[in-house]
Design a protein around this motif. Structure first.
Motif, PDB file in Angstrom:
ATOM      1  N   LEU A   1      22.016  21.890  27.592  1.00  0.00           N
ATOM      2  CA  LEU A   1      21.179  22.958  28.135  1.00  0.00           C
ATOM      3  C   LEU A   1      20.970  24.071  27.115  1.00  0.00           C
ATOM      4  O   LEU A   1      19.887  24.662  27.040  1.00  0.00           O
ATOM      5  N   ALA A   2      21.996  24.361  26.329  1.00  0.00           N
ATOM      6  CA  ALA A   2      21.881  25.420  25.331  1.00  0.00           C
ATOM      7  C   ALA A   2      20.863  25.064  24.263  1.00  0.00           C
ATOM      8  O   ALA A   2      20.261  25.949  23.651  1.00  0.00           O
ATOM      9  N   GLY A   3      20.653  23.755  24.015  1.00  0.00           N
ATOM     10  CA  GLY A   3      19.714  23.333  22.989  1.00  0.00           C
ATOM     11  C   GLY A   3      18.430  22.764  23.536  1.00  0.00           C
ATOM     12  O   GLY A   3      17.655  22.165  22.793  1.00  0.00           O
ATOM     13  N   THR A   4      18.171  22.946  24.846  1.00  0.00           N
ATOM     14  CA  THR A   4      17.004  22.334  25.490  1.00  0.00           C
ATOM     15  C   THR A   4      16.083  23.398  26.063  1.00  0.00           C
ATOM     16  O   THR A   4      16.530  24.396  26.635  1.00  0.00           O
ATOM     17  N   ASP A   5      14.813  23.174  25.923  1.00  0.00           N
ATOM     18  CA  ASP A   5      13.818  24.032  26.557  1.00  0.00           C
ATOM     19  C   ASP A   5      13.748  23.681  28.036  1.00  0.00           C
ATOM     20  O   ASP A   5      13.479  22.534  28.398  1.00  0.00           O
ATOM     21  N   ALA A   6      14.009  24.658  28.900  1.00  0.00           N
ATOM     22  CA  ALA A   6      14.129  24.389  30.337  1.00  0.00           C
ATOM     23  C   ALA A   6      12.812  23.910  30.947  1.00  0.00           C
ATOM     24  O   ALA A   6      12.819  23.133  31.898  1.00  0.00           O
ATOM     25  N   LEU A   7      11.683  24.340  30.394  1.00  0.00           N
ATOM     26  CA  LEU A   7      10.395  24.005  30.987  1.00  0.00           C
ATOM     27  C   LEU A   7       9.986  22.559  30.702  1.00  0.00           C
ATOM     28  O   LEU A   7       9.534  21.836  31.591  1.00  0.00           O
ATOM     29  N   THR A   8      10.151  22.119  29.464  1.00  0.00           N
ATOM     30  CA  THR A   8       9.646  20.805  29.058  1.00  0.00           C
ATOM     31  C   THR A   8      10.729  19.742  28.939  1.00  0.00           C
ATOM     32  O   THR A   8      10.426  18.550  28.913  1.00  0.00           O
ATOM     33  N   GLY A   9      11.996  20.150  28.832  1.00  0.00           N
ATOM     34  CA  GLY A   9      13.071  19.184  28.609  1.00  0.00           C
ATOM     35  C   GLY A   9      13.222  18.770  27.162  1.00  0.00           C
ATOM     36  O   GLY A   9      14.103  17.977  26.830  1.00  0.00           O
ATOM     37  N   LEU A  10      12.385  19.297  26.281  1.00  0.00           N
ATOM     38  CA  LEU A  10      12.501  19.009  24.853  1.00  0.00           C
ATOM     39  C   LEU A  10      13.546  19.924  24.225  1.00  0.00           C
ATOM     40  O   LEU A  10      14.055  20.847  24.857  1.00  0.00           O
ATOM     41  N   LEU A  11      13.849  19.679  22.947  1.00  0.00           N
ATOM     42  CA  LEU A  11      14.730  20.584  22.221  1.00  0.00           C
ATOM     43  C   LEU A  11      14.086  21.958  22.109  1.00  0.00           C
ATOM     44  O   LEU A  11      12.856  22.084  22.055  1.00  0.00           O
ATOM     45  N   ASN A  12      14.911  23.008  22.075  1.00  0.00           N
ATOM     46  CA  ASN A  12      14.356  24.315  21.763  1.00  0.00           C
ATOM     47  C   ASN A  12      14.322  24.504  20.239  1.00  0.00           C
ATOM     48  O   ASN A  12      14.772  23.640  19.478  1.00  0.00           O
ATOM     49  N   ARG A  13      13.779  25.629  19.800  1.00  0.00           N
ATOM     50  CA  ARG A  13      13.556  25.822  18.374  1.00  0.00           C
ATOM     51  C   ARG A  13      14.868  25.795  17.584  1.00  0.00           C
ATOM     52  O   ARG A  13      14.963  25.168  16.532  1.00  0.00           O
TER      53      ARG A  13
ATOM     54  N   GLN B   1       7.396  13.504  24.190  1.00  0.00           N
ATOM     55  CA  GLN B   1       8.661  12.784  24.291  1.00  0.00           C
ATOM     56  C   GLN B   1       8.433  11.277  24.237  1.00  0.00           C
ATOM     57  O   GLN B   1       9.245  10.528  23.671  1.00  0.00           O
ATOM     58  N   GLN B   2       7.315  10.825  24.791  1.00  0.00           N
ATOM     59  CA  GLN B   2       7.002   9.397  24.821  1.00  0.00           C
ATOM     60  C   GLN B   2       6.651   8.840  23.450  1.00  0.00           C
ATOM     61  O   GLN B   2       6.624   7.617  23.269  1.00  0.00           O
ATOM     62  N   GLN B   3       6.412   9.696  22.465  1.00  0.00           N
ATOM     63  CA  GLN B   3       6.065   9.227  21.121  1.00  0.00           C
ATOM     64  C   GLN B   3       7.297   8.895  20.288  1.00  0.00           C
ATOM     65  O   GLN B   3       7.167   8.310  19.203  1.00  0.00           O
ATOM     66  N   LEU B   4       8.488   9.243  20.769  1.00  0.00           N
ATOM     67  CA  LEU B   4       9.713   9.020  20.007  1.00  0.00           C
ATOM     68  C   LEU B   4      10.163   7.571  20.189  1.00  0.00           C
ATOM     69  O   LEU B   4      10.362   7.111  21.303  1.00  0.00           O
ATOM     70  N   GLN B   5      10.319   6.865  19.077  1.00  0.00           N
ATOM     71  CA  GLN B   5      10.663   5.448  19.124  1.00  0.00           C
ATOM     72  C   GLN B   5      12.086   5.175  18.659  1.00  0.00           C
ATOM     73  O   GLN B   5      12.639   4.121  18.946  1.00  0.00           O
ATOM     74  N   ARG B   6      12.670   6.092  17.891  1.00  0.00           N
ATOM     75  CA  ARG B   6      14.027   5.910  17.378  1.00  0.00           C
ATOM     76  C   ARG B   6      14.933   7.008  17.923  1.00  0.00           C
ATOM     77  O   ARG B   6      14.476   8.101  18.266  1.00  0.00           O
ATOM     78  N   GLY B   7      16.211   6.712  17.954  1.00  0.00           N
ATOM     79  CA  GLY B   7      17.157   7.712  18.415  1.00  0.00           C
ATOM     80  C   GLY B   7      17.222   8.931  17.512  1.00  0.00           C
ATOM     81  O   GLY B   7      17.624  10.014  17.942  1.00  0.00           O
ATOM     82  N   SER B   8      16.831   8.763  16.245  1.00  0.00           N
ATOM     83  CA  SER B   8      16.859   9.881  15.300  1.00  0.00           C
ATOM     84  C   SER B   8      15.579  10.717  15.329  1.00  0.00           C
ATOM     85  O   SER B   8      15.503  11.755  14.673  1.00  0.00           O
ATOM     86  N   ASP B   9      14.537  10.284  16.064  1.00  0.00           N
ATOM     87  CA  ASP B   9      13.306  11.073  16.192  1.00  0.00           C
ATOM     88  C   ASP B   9      13.556  12.275  17.098  1.00  0.00           C
ATOM     89  O   ASP B   9      14.339  12.193  18.055  1.00  0.00           O
ATOM     90  N   LEU B  10      12.868  13.375  16.816  1.00  0.00           N
ATOM     91  CA  LEU B  10      13.080  14.620  17.557  1.00  0.00           C
ATOM     92  C   LEU B  10      11.754  15.174  18.055  1.00  0.00           C
ATOM     93  O   LEU B  10      10.733  15.064  17.372  1.00  0.00           O
ATOM     94  N   ALA B  11      11.778  15.786  19.229  1.00  0.00           N
ATOM     95  CA  ALA B  11      10.623  16.502  19.759  1.00  0.00           C
ATOM     96  C   ALA B  11      11.107  17.831  20.308  1.00  0.00           C
ATOM     97  O   ALA B  11      12.165  17.909  20.930  1.00  0.00           O
ATOM     98  N   ALA B  12      10.326  18.896  20.067  1.00  0.00           N
ATOM     99  CA  ALA B  12      10.783  20.230  20.459  1.00  0.00           C
ATOM    100  C   ALA B  12       9.603  21.103  20.862  1.00  0.00           C
ATOM    101  O   ALA B  12       8.462  20.898  20.430  1.00  0.00           O
ATOM    102  N   ARG B  13       9.907  22.070  21.713  1.00  0.00           N
ATOM    103  CA  ARG B  13       8.973  23.160  21.966  1.00  0.00           C
ATOM    104  C   ARG B  13       9.469  24.347  21.154  1.00  0.00           C
ATOM    105  O   ARG B  13      10.559  24.873  21.400  1.00  0.00           O
ATOM    106  N   LEU B  14       8.686  24.750  20.180  1.00  0.00           N
ATOM    107  CA  LEU B  14       9.108  25.819  19.280  1.00  0.00           C
ATOM    108  C   LEU B  14       8.942  27.198  19.900  1.00  0.00           C
ATOM    109  O   LEU B  14       9.571  28.163  19.453  1.00  0.00           O
ATOM    110  N   GLY B  15       8.116  27.280  20.920  1.00  0.00           N
ATOM    111  CA  GLY B  15       7.885  28.569  21.556  1.00  0.00           C
ATOM    112  C   GLY B  15       6.440  28.661  22.009  1.00  0.00           C
ATOM    113  O   GLY B  15       5.538  28.172  21.324  1.00  0.00           O
ATOM    114  N   GLY B  16       6.204  29.300  23.177  1.00  0.00           N
ATOM    115  CA  GLY B  16       4.845  29.423  23.663  1.00  0.00           C
ATOM    116  C   GLY B  16       4.186  28.066  23.837  1.00  0.00           C
ATOM    117  O   GLY B  16       4.706  27.180  24.500  1.00  0.00           O
TER     118      GLY B  16
END
Length: 404
Positions: free
Chosen positions: A227-239, A294-309
């Motif tokens: 939760l500390a590293g996740t954007d609450a709105l989208t479920g992606l990583l935060n910045r 999130q659906q574009q990530l194919q490997r466990g090492s791929d990352l998706a994030a909401r950087l803000g706004g």
């Protein structure tokens, strides 16, 4: 209480919902737990190792004292030799276990050390049987009690390994010792056996409770860290979490000489969308876009994030320029045709569109430098009409004051 909406894409929360009655997590999480277990019990393991070494040295001293008082040519040297070998083997296994980088390898060394201890303890017990008989002393199982305590002592290996090792050890001693006992001593052995069975069952239950509590703590810690590293709105990583993990991924890729692609995505005319439809609708739109990314990530090492706004990012590990371009174009196409979120005040289209810039990391390039080049590609995509993709060129620099 944590809401379910706060726990999207959280493997720790999913495992907690499924339960772990058999003290076993799903495969990826189990590996992470074993690594956590080894790290958490590092100090108890060292203290336990010192106590065990001290106990073995005490037994060695008793063997030497017995040899000096009642020297038996066939038994005394063998007992002392077994005790020395046991100490050496245990120390070798402990040293190797502490210097392993993989949890599975460290587990093997810990189990090997305890298995050696069990074998040597059983052999020394069998050797002592005729000695005890000659002294008129009933059979002693005190070393077996101490051995059970050592096996179940929480030193960073799994519960089921300790149960299996303890069961094999007990069954071996319960089977072999009566074969070497005079019939007159069997009642005394059976009397002590009742206590050893009770000790075995009690230690199994205590270790189960301990391991269950440790696993529950591990899941709670994992949920909070997620939760500390996740954007609450989208479920992606935060910045913050994205930059930390992307930096590590970039360094790893450079060591392995594998390409890494960074994609920066911006929602076109999002302020106008919020002004027209309201912030709740804007939040729903961002959530849909986050799921698309999130659906574009194919490997466990791929990352998706909401950087803000309305700004998002994707990091693709071991990704060619051609594949990065394909992913970028697919994101633009699916946002336009599959999501097709209406946007009446957009100057670009009648629905929400995205602009995207992407770039591949150059040798020795830092994350900040890659981000700066890719952000310039995103700027070009937006300034040339939006709803399009632009690629960062090698060595390109932003020709205007840049601020994150």
């Amino acid at each position: 209480m944590l809401a379910d909406s706060d726990l999207r894409n959280n493997p720790y929360a999913e495992q907690r919902r499924k339960g772990f009655r058999w003290l076993r997590f799903d495969a990826p999480l189990e590996d992470a737990y074993l690594a956590y277990l080894l790290q958490r019990h590092q100090l108890p393991r060292r203290i336990g190792g010192m106590i065990l070494t001290g106990v073995l040295l005490c037994f060695l001293g008793m063997d030497i004292h017995f040899a000096m008082s009642h020297y038996l040519p066939l038994i005394s040297p063998t007992l002392i030799g077994l005790r020395l070998l046991c100490i050496v083997f245990v120390q070798v296994c402990a040293w190797n276990g502490e210097h392993q980088t993989r949890a599975a390898s460290a587990q093997i060394w810990i189990i090997n050390g305890l298995a050696f201890l069990s074998v040597f303890t059983l052999l020394s017990t069998l050797l002592y049987l005729p000695v005890l008989g000659s002294l008129g002393t009933p059979v002693a199982l005190d070393t077996n009690f101490l051995l059970l305590i050592a096996i179940f002592f929480p030193i960073g290996y799994s519960y089921w390994n300790s149960v299996k090792l303890a069961a094999i050890t007990c069954l071996s001693s319960w089977t072999l010792i009566p074969l070497y006992l005079p019939s007159a001593d069997l009642p005394a052995f059976l009397h002590l056996l009742v206590y050893q069975v009770a000790a075995f069952l009690g230690l199994v239950g205590m270790r189960y409770s301990h391991d269950h509590a440790t696993r529950a703590q591990f899941l709670t810690r994992g949920i909070l860290n997620h939760l500390a590293g996740t954007d609450a709105l989208t479920g992606l990583l935060n910045r913050r979490a994205f930059e930390m993990r992307a930096e590590q991924s970039l360094q790893l890729a450079q060591r392995e000489q594998k390409p890494v692609a960074l994609l920066l995505i911006d929602v076109d005319h999002f302020k106008a969308y919020n002004d027209l439809y309201g912030h709740p609708a804007g939040d729903r739109a961002l959530h849909q876009i986050g799921q698309l990314l999130q659906q574009q990530l194919q490997r466990g090492s791929d990352l998706a994030a909401r950087l803000g706004g309305e700004e998002f990012a994707i990091l693709l590990h071991d990704c060619s320029a051609q594949h990065a371009q394909q992913v970028a174009r697919r994101i633009i196409h699916e946002a336009e045709h599959r999501l097709a979120i209406p946007h009446a005040h957009s100057n670009t289209a009648s629905h929400v569109t995205l602009s995207l810039g992407y770039g591949l990391a150059e040798p020795g390039e830092t994350l900040a430098e890659l981000y700066q080049r890719t952000d310039f590609a995103l700027y070009r995509a937006k300034s040339s009409g939006r709803n399009r993709v632009d690629a960062a060129t090698p060595g390109s620099q932003i020709p205007f004051p840049f601020s994150e």
